[in-house]
Design a protein around this motif. Structure first.
Motif, PDB file in Angstrom:
ATOM      1  N   THR A  73     -25.929 -29.535  26.461  1.00 52.90           N
ATOM      2  CA  THR A  73     -26.210 -30.935  26.139  1.00 52.90           C
ATOM      3  C   THR A  73     -27.631 -31.254  26.558  1.00 52.90           C
ATOM      4  O   THR A  73     -28.045 -30.943  27.672  1.00 52.90           O
ATOM      5  CB  THR A  73     -25.221 -31.862  26.864  1.00 52.90           C
ATOM      6  OG1 THR A  73     -23.886 -31.446  26.550  1.00 52.90           O
ATOM      7  CG2 THR A  73     -25.405 -33.297  26.442  1.00 52.90           C
ATOM      8  N   LEU A  74     -28.371 -31.920  25.650  1.00 45.01           N
ATOM      9  CA  LEU A  74     -29.779 -32.259  25.873  1.00 45.01           C
ATOM     10  C   LEU A  74     -30.010 -33.723  25.529  1.00 45.01           C
ATOM     11  O   LEU A  74     -29.265 -34.306  24.738  1.00 45.01           O
ATOM     12  CB  LEU A  74     -30.671 -31.393  24.975  1.00 45.01           C
ATOM     13  CG  LEU A  74     -30.600 -29.891  25.182  1.00 45.01           C
ATOM     14  CD1 LEU A  74     -31.127 -29.161  23.959  1.00 45.01           C
ATOM     15  CD2 LEU A  74     -31.396 -29.502  26.394  1.00 45.01           C
ATOM     16  N   PRO A  75     -31.069 -34.338  26.073  1.00 48.42           N
ATOM     17  CA  PRO A  75     -31.399 -35.711  25.696  1.00 48.42           C
ATOM     18  C   PRO A  75     -31.841 -35.784  24.241  1.00 48.42           C
ATOM     19  O   PRO A  75     -32.374 -34.817  23.697  1.00 48.42           O
ATOM     20  CB  PRO A  75     -32.546 -36.095  26.627  1.00 48.42           C
ATOM     21  CG  PRO A  75     -32.695 -35.012  27.605  1.00 48.42           C
ATOM     22  CD  PRO A  75     -31.950 -33.828  27.114  1.00 48.42           C
ATOM     23  N   THR A  76     -31.632 -36.927  23.621  1.00 48.28           N
ATOM     24  CA  THR A  76     -32.059 -37.110  22.240  1.00 48.28           C
ATOM     25  C   THR A  76     -33.579 -36.979  22.147  1.00 48.28           C
ATOM     26  O   THR A  76     -34.305 -37.314  23.088  1.00 48.28           O
ATOM     27  CB  THR A  76     -31.597 -38.477  21.700  1.00 48.28           C
ATOM     28  OG1 THR A  76     -31.885 -38.525  20.308  1.00 48.28           O
ATOM     29  CG2 THR A  76     -32.275 -39.619  22.394  1.00 48.28           C
ATOM     30  N   GLY A  77     -34.048 -36.428  21.044  1.00 44.61           N
ATOM     31  CA  GLY A  77     -35.481 -36.228  20.862  1.00 44.61           C
ATOM     32  C   GLY A  77     -36.002 -34.901  21.381  1.00 44.61           C
ATOM     33  O   GLY A  77     -37.179 -34.599  21.203  1.00 44.61           O
ATOM     34  N   THR A  78     -35.157 -34.100  22.014  1.00 41.73           N
ATOM     35  CA  THR A  78     -35.588 -32.791  22.514  1.00 41.73           C
ATOM     36  C   THR A  78     -35.847 -31.861  21.336  1.00 41.73           C
ATOM     37  O   THR A  78     -35.042 -31.769  20.414  1.00 41.73           O
ATOM     38  CB  THR A  78     -34.512 -32.175  23.432  1.00 41.73           C
ATOM     39  OG1 THR A  78     -34.243 -33.073  24.496  1.00 41.73           O
ATOM     40  CG2 THR A  78     -34.967 -30.848  23.995  1.00 41.73           C
ATOM     41  N   ASP A  79     -36.978 -31.175  21.348  1.00 41.14           N
ATOM     42  CA  ASP A  79     -37.345 -30.270  20.266  1.00 41.14           C
ATOM     43  C   ASP A  79     -36.675 -28.914  20.491  1.00 41.14           C
ATOM     44  O   ASP A  79     -37.217 -28.028  21.138  1.00 41.14           O
ATOM     45  CB  ASP A  79     -38.866 -30.119  20.217  1.00 41.14           C
ATOM     46  CG  ASP A  79     -39.333 -29.311  19.020  1.00 41.14           C
ATOM     47  OD1 ASP A  79     -38.523 -29.072  18.100  1.00 41.14           O
ATOM     48  OD2 ASP A  79     -40.518 -28.912  19.002  1.00 41.14           O
ATOM     49  N   VAL A  80     -35.460 -28.793  19.963  1.00 40.61           N
ATOM     50  CA  VAL A  80     -34.716 -27.535  20.044  1.00 40.61           C
ATOM     51  C   VAL A  80     -34.357 -27.137  18.620  1.00 40.61           C
ATOM     52  O   VAL A  80     -33.988 -27.975  17.796  1.00 40.61           O
ATOM     53  CB  VAL A  80     -33.462 -27.654  20.944  1.00 40.61           C
ATOM     54  CG1 VAL A  80     -32.479 -28.668  20.426  1.00 40.61           C
ATOM     55  CG2 VAL A  80     -32.808 -26.310  21.152  1.00 40.61           C
ATOM     56  N   VAL A 103     -25.853 -36.288  18.116  1.00 39.37           N
ATOM     57  CA  VAL A 103     -24.635 -37.082  18.220  1.00 39.37           C
ATOM     58  C   VAL A 103     -25.019 -38.564  18.218  1.00 39.37           C
ATOM     59  O   VAL A 103     -25.345 -39.130  19.258  1.00 39.37           O
ATOM     60  CB  VAL A 103     -23.833 -36.716  19.492  1.00 39.37           C
ATOM     61  CG1 VAL A 103     -22.559 -37.538  19.574  1.00 39.37           C
ATOM     62  CG2 VAL A 103     -23.528 -35.232  19.522  1.00 39.37           C
ATOM     63  N   HIS A 104     -25.025 -39.152  17.037  1.00 41.35           N
ATOM     64  CA  HIS A 104     -25.272 -40.592  16.840  1.00 41.35           C
ATOM     65  C   HIS A 104     -26.535 -41.080  17.536  1.00 41.35           C
ATOM     66  O   HIS A 104     -26.584 -42.205  18.040  1.00 41.35           O
ATOM     67  CB  HIS A 104     -24.075 -41.423  17.305  1.00 41.35           C
ATOM     68  CG  HIS A 104     -22.804 -41.054  16.633  1.00 41.35           C
ATOM     69  ND1 HIS A 104     -22.583 -41.244  15.290  1.00 41.35           N
ATOM     70  CD2 HIS A 104     -21.679 -40.470  17.117  1.00 41.35           C
ATOM     71  CE1 HIS A 104     -21.373 -40.806  14.972  1.00 41.35           C
ATOM     72  NE2 HIS A 104     -20.805 -40.328  16.057  1.00 41.35           N
ATOM     73  N   GLY A 105     -27.571 -40.266  17.624  1.00 48.79           N
ATOM     74  CA  GLY A 105     -28.815 -40.669  18.259  1.00 48.79           C
ATOM     75  C   GLY A 105     -28.721 -40.843  19.768  1.00 48.79           C
ATOM     76  O   GLY A 105     -29.655 -41.314  20.397  1.00 48.79           O
ATOM     77  N   HIS A 106     -27.576 -40.445  20.357  1.00 47.24           N
ATOM     78  CA  HIS A 106     -27.378 -40.599  21.805  1.00 47.24           C
ATOM     79  C   HIS A 106     -27.795 -39.356  22.575  1.00 47.24           C
ATOM     80  O   HIS A 106     -28.439 -39.435  23.605  1.00 47.24           O
ATOM     81  CB  HIS A 106     -25.911 -40.932  22.098  1.00 47.24           C
ATOM     82  CG  HIS A 106     -25.626 -41.150  23.550  1.00 47.24           C
ATOM     83  ND1 HIS A 106     -25.134 -40.153  24.360  1.00 47.24           N
ATOM     84  CD2 HIS A 106     -25.794 -42.239  24.335  1.00 47.24           C
ATOM     85  CE1 HIS A 106     -24.989 -40.623  25.581  1.00 47.24           C
ATOM     86  NE2 HIS A 106     -25.386 -41.887  25.599  1.00 47.24           N
TER      87      HIS A 106
END
Length: 121
Positions: A73-80, A103-106
């Motif tokens: 699980t990573l924060p939204t916006g992480t470049d993966v 997941v829904h921008g969360h």
């Protein structure tokens, strides 16, 4: 519990790079893939879901191969991205990313796989 407290691990993300080069021995140039020495996205807060881990051990000679699949699980916006190398900074384990899911921008989750060998004694 805040989502930021859930992210109790740190990881480095390395994007796969495509290059064209000869593997040597007089062979023609062909696409090669590698990872950079320095992480593209260093020190990302994350959570390795060990309860969701799926592990199998294939008994082969001369070594046994352990394969693991873990939900990250990573924060939204992480470049993966697909096929990124992810290194857990706590223990140094290396994983390869599968397809990331927003997941829904969360938050973002991605399954990562690890392969390791158990040397015979």
């Amino acid at each position: 519990m805040a989502f930021e407290q859930f992210l109790n691990d740190l990881c480095n993300i390395y994007h796969v790079q495509k290059d064209t080069g000869s593997p040597g021995y007089g062979l023609n140039k062909q696409p090669t893939f590698s990872y950079p020495a320095e992480p593209d996205v260093p020190g990302v807060a994350c959570h390795f879901g060990v309860k969701s881990e799926s592990t199998s051990i294939n008994q082969t000679a001369p070594v046994n191969v352990k394969e693991s699949r873990i939900k990250l699980t990573l924060p939204t916006g992480t470049d993966v991205r697909l096929n990124d190398k992810i290194i857990d900074k706590k223990n140094g384990y290396e994983y390869i990313a599968e397809i990331p899911h927003d997941v829904h921008g969360h938050h973002i989750f991605v399954y990562v796989t690890a392969k390791g060998q158990q040397r015979y004694l």
